[in-house]
Design an enzyme around this catalytic site. Structure first.
Site, mmCIF file in Angstrom:
data_model
loop_
_atom_site.group_PDB
_atom_site.id
_atom_site.type_symbol
_atom_site.label_atom_id
_atom_site.label_comp_id
_atom_site.label_asym_id
_atom_site.label_seq_id
_atom_site.Cartn_x
_atom_site.Cartn_y
_atom_site.Cartn_z
ATOM 1 N NE ARG A 185 -3.721 0.221 2.345
ATOM 2 C CZ ARG A 185 -4.508 0.540 3.366
ATOM 3 N NH1 ARG A 185 -4.640 -0.291 4.382
ATOM 4 N NH2 ARG A 185 -5.161 1.690 3.375
ATOM 5 C CG ASN A 228 -9.809 7.911 3.598
ATOM 6 O OD1 ASN A 228 -10.521 6.937 3.814
ATOM 7 N ND2 ASN A 228 -10.135 8.856 2.741
ATOM 8 C CG ASP A 283 -5.491 8.545 1.667
ATOM 9 O OD1 ASP A 283 -5.509 9.609 2.317
ATOM 10 O OD2 ASP A 283 -6.461 8.146 0.992
ATOM 11 C CG HIS A 332 -9.805 3.967 10.823
ATOM 12 N ND1 HIS A 332 -10.670 3.557 9.840
ATOM 13 C CD2 HIS A 332 -10.528 4.002 11.972
ATOM 14 C CE1 HIS A 332 -11.871 3.351 10.387
ATOM 15 N NE2 HIS A 332 -11.809 3.625 11.665
ATOM 16 C CB CYS A 343 7.164 0.138 19.448
ATOM 17 S SG CYS A 343 7.732 -1.407 20.226
ATOM 18 C CB CYS A 402 11.169 -1.430 18.970
ATOM 19 S SG CYS A 402 11.152 0.046 19.984
ATOM 20 C CB CYS A 447 11.202 -1.458 24.224
ATOM 21 S SG CYS A 447 10.075 -2.105 22.989
ATOM 22 C CB SER A 480 -19.246 1.238 2.785
ATOM 23 O OG SER A 480 -18.333 0.898 3.807
#
Ligand code: OAD
Length: 245
Positions: free
Chosen positions: A63, A96, A98, A113, A121, A143, A146, A193
């Site tokens: 993506r 989105n 993006d 989102h 991490c 990471c 840690c 949607s």
């Protein structure tokens, strides 16, 4: 016909994958969309990541690679212009990942989102960092800050997966905007949607405070009947027309 806005109107915009479709970013549920050929639980859940982090990183790396050369479209730009008119009476909540709203110049944006071009991490709470790396097969970044039970902790995309909580404060900020706006609220859902909550419930929250709701979508979404106004068409054509001063 343009949406009537006056000096008291507060506009909350919710966007989904459809607003980026005209930029060439695939949606999730349309034919040829991102979930096609992928089991959502494999690539978009903490359990899927624990089971096969290589597969998950391959999916999000793909993506990321697909974002090369992708630019915002007329729909994103129409929201920038609307924000310039309304200032603090405008809030944009996007599902989105993006980053195209920020790239277009929107400022009052809540990324519900997460962000595709950020990494964090999977164990510690160091802040997410900008990362456009396309990880090649069999490479899972670690990471380095840690360790988990003596093992290197894995890095993961800064994406909200199914079953995970939204970023802290996001829902509170949206709720505060809706409450402050009350009857002056104009809620506009674009290119989504209406299947994923809590975003899909914002139209009901709008009705509860006496606001007005608009849906701008290519086709009638699952919750289309909950909206006061439905405009069917591509966002890149419909939004500039709806916000014409
Ligand atoms: P969907 O793929 O579920 O829906 C996209 C909607 O956009 C569909 O209703 C299309 O009809 C519409 N659409 C397509 N092209 C359009 C255009 N040019 N103009 C206007 N509308 C258009 O995407 P989302 O609703 O964003 O979550 O999906 C919600 C969430 O489900 C995503 O954020 C993702 C996914 O699981 C996570 O990854 C956490």
């Amino acid at each position: 016909m343009p949406i009537h806005l006056d000096d008291t109107s507060h506009v909350l915009v919710l966007t989904g994958a459809g607003i980026s479709a005209e930029s060439g970013v695939p949606t999730f549920r349309d034919a040829g969309g991102l979930w096609e050929g992928h089991d959502v639980t494999q690539v978009a859940s903490p359990q899927g990541f624990a089971r096969d982090p290589i597969l998950v990183w391959r999916f999000y790396s793909g993506r990321r690679a697909a974002m090369a050369g992708v630019v915002p479209n007329a729909g994103h730009h129409a929201l920038v212009a609307l924000e310039a008119r309304l200032g603090d009476r405008f809030l944009l909540a996007t599902q989105n990942v993006d980053g195209l709203h920020l790239a277009a110049g929107s400022q009052r944006v809540l990324e519900m989102h997460g962000g595709l071009m950020r990494t964090r991490c999977s164990v510690c709470d160091r802040p997410a960092f900008a990362d456009t790396t396309v990880y090649r097969d069999k490479v899972v970044p670690v990471c380095g800050q840690c360790r988990e039970r003596q093992r290197e902790a894995l890095l993961r995309p800064d994406i909200v997966w199914f079953g995970e909580r939204l970023p802290p404060g996001v829902l509170d900020q949206i709720a505060a905007f809706i409450t402050a706006a009350g009857k002056t609220l104009v809620f506009i859902a674009v290119g989504t949607s209406g299947e994923v909550y809590p975003a899909a419930g914002l139209v009901d929250a709008t009705r509860e405070v006496g606001g007005t709701s608009w849906l701008v979508n290519l086709e009638a979404s699952t919750n289309a009947s909950s909206f006061d106004h439905v405009v069917l068409g591509p966002a890149g054509r419909e939004l500039p027309a709806l916000f014409a001063p």
